[in-house]
Design a protein around this motif. Structure first.
Motif, short mmCIF file in Angstrom:
data_model
loop_
_atom_site.label_atom_id
_atom_site.label_comp_id
_atom_site.label_asym_id
_atom_site.label_seq_id
_atom_site.Cartn_x
_atom_site.Cartn_y
_atom_site.Cartn_z
N ASP A 1 60.31 82.05 18.37
CA ASP A 1 61.82 82.37 18.36
C ASP A 1 62.69 81.28 18.62
O ASP A 1 63.63 81.41 18.09
N LEU A 2 62.23 80.60 19.68
CA LEU A 2 63.05 79.65 20.27
C LEU A 2 62.95 78.37 19.36
O LEU A 2 63.99 77.63 19.08
N LEU A 3 61.72 77.82 18.92
CA LEU A 3 61.60 76.51 18.53
C LEU A 3 61.36 76.46 17.12
O LEU A 3 61.31 75.59 16.44
N GLY A 4 61.03 77.79 16.48
CA GLY A 4 60.58 77.76 15.07
C GLY A 4 59.11 77.51 15.04
O GLY A 4 58.23 77.70 15.87
N PRO A 5 58.34 77.79 13.83
CA PRO A 5 57.12 77.79 13.45
C PRO A 5 56.42 76.15 14.02
O PRO A 5 57.08 75.31 14.15
N PHE A 6 55.16 76.30 13.83
CA PHE A 6 54.38 75.21 14.53
C PHE A 6 53.09 74.86 14.06
O PHE A 6 52.67 75.71 13.51
N ARG B 1 64.51 71.29 12.25
CA ARG B 1 64.22 71.78 10.74
C ARG B 1 64.51 73.44 11.01
O ARG B 1 64.97 74.10 10.26
N HIS B 2 64.25 74.12 12.24
CA HIS B 2 64.44 75.23 12.51
C HIS B 2 65.86 75.60 12.85
O HIS B 2 66.43 76.78 12.70
N GLY B 3 66.76 74.83 12.89
CA GLY B 3 68.18 75.13 13.40
C GLY B 3 68.40 75.22 14.80
O GLY B 3 69.68 75.53 15.30
N ALA B 4 67.44 74.98 15.63
CA ALA B 4 67.62 75.14 16.96
C ALA B 4 68.32 73.81 17.66
O ALA B 4 68.81 73.92 18.84
N GLY B 5 67.75 72.67 17.09
CA GLY B 5 68.44 71.60 17.49
C GLY B 5 67.54 71.07 19.10
O GLY B 5 66.45 71.35 18.97
N PHE B 6 68.23 70.29 19.61
CA PHE B 6 67.59 69.97 20.83
C PHE B 6 67.47 71.19 21.89
O PHE B 6 68.59 71.66 22.24
N VAL B 7 66.53 71.54 22.64
CA VAL B 7 66.00 72.59 23.43
C VAL B 7 65.51 71.81 24.66
O VAL B 7 64.44 71.24 24.68
N PRO B 8 66.28 71.93 25.94
CA PRO B 8 65.81 71.43 27.14
C PRO B 8 64.42 71.69 27.55
O PRO B 8 64.41 72.95 27.42
N ASP B 9 63.59 70.84 28.17
CA ASP B 9 62.36 71.49 28.69
C ASP B 9 62.44 72.70 29.64
O ASP B 9 61.57 73.62 29.65
N GLU B 10 63.48 72.95 30.30
CA GLU B 10 63.68 73.98 31.36
C GLU B 10 63.77 75.18 30.50
O GLU B 10 63.08 76.19 31.06
#
Length: 297
Positions: free
Chosen positions: A25-30, A53-62
């Motif tokens: 849900d956070l990062l899209g399919p894998f 591609r999923h529209g989430a853009g950059f998601v921090p490691d935290e």
């Protein structure tokens, strides 16, 4: 050849199903790459996500770590790496998506042959949404859906690729309605329902906005994660609707399963059936006065 920015997340293989389901849900399919274990070491799985591609853009490691189970031993072994992947990675779906039969339902990608016999043929193009039928949570909902008498309205909350909407429509449920808060998932679900000849209303909508008229008398399907499932139960209580059945999944056995049961009981609802596969629980929830002796599998 162009390249796509990706996030490669490495976890112990024993945790891969749980982590993949919680991160999608956070990062899209894998894409999933299993690594053979060296002597004396645990096997590891690498999950390659494409959040841009999923529209989430950059998601921090935290934020990625916060989405994972709160297990200290797991989090100490998680690896997160930013990589560039050559274009054409979408073809990787073909390595993992094979036909599968759940009861009367046969789910296949378009490059596989249709089934013989009386199985209900569902052709699914995953695209950038979750729900190929391969995951235990999807299989659990499909199994429980087929245990009840078909017919009546159906509402698929968090539809993903639309697989549950399509299966319900093919099984005789109507009218069919579906929603997802991800516009890309809604686009994929609409395309898949049309390609499978299922008439369905699919719209962009959050759990908190479920309309009363869609839930009234409906079989409601919710293959999500714990928090959205709890939010859906709260929404149904708020609406005061008399739904037929609520079939939920994306719930881990044990503590999460007990949390859902407690929330249902506080809302005057009861779990009547369940399916367990691996670490996942799929549950049927109805009004307490309609409860039956629970069946465990």
């Amino acid at each position: 050849m162009t390249s796509d920015p990706a996030v490669r997340i490495s976890v112990p293989t024993a945790w891969s199903d749980v982590c993949g389901a919680m991160l999608i849900d956070l990062l899209g399919p894998f894409q999933q790459i299993d690594e053979e274990a060296s002597p004396g070491e645990d096997a590891r799985t690498h999950m390659v996500f494409y959040p841009f591609r999923h529209g989430a853009g950059f998601v921090p490691d935290e934020e990625i770590l916060a989405a994972l189970p709160e297990d200290g031993a797991l989090r100490a072994t998680v690896g997160i790496e930013r990589v560039l992947v050559p274009g054409g990675w979408e073809e990787g779906w073909k390595d993992h998506f094979r036909p599968i039969t759940i009861g009367r339902v046969y789910v296949r990608p378009p490059w596989e042959e249709p089934p013989s016999g009386d199985l209900l043929d569902i052709v699914l193009t995953p695209g950038l949404a979750f729900g190929t039928g391969l995951h235990a949570t999807t299989r659990g909902v499909l199994e429980l859906l087929q245990r009840g008498a078909p017919g009546g309205p159906v509402l698929d909350v968090g539809t993903g690729t639309g697989i549950l909407t399509i299966a319900a429509g093919r099984l005789g449920f109507a009218p069919a309605r579906a929603l997802d808060n991800d516009p890309q998932a809604v686009e994929v679900a609409r395309e898949n329902t049309v390609e499978n000849g299922v008439e369905a209303q699919v719209t962009v909508l959050d759990v908190s906005g479920v309309p009363a008229e869609w839930a009234e008398g409906a079989t409601i399907l919710a293959n999500m994660t714990l928090e959205p499932v709890l939010a859906l139960i709260d929404r149904l209580v708020e609406l005061g609707v008399d739904f037929h059945r609520l079939i939920v999944s994306g719930i881990l056995m044990g503590e999460q399963e007990a949390t859902v049961e407690d929330a249902a009981a506080q809302a005057g609802l009861a779990v009547t059936e369940r399916v367990h596969e691996a670490e996942w629980a799929s549950l049927v929830i109805v009004a307490a006065e309609r409860r039956a002796r629970p069946a465990v599998q």
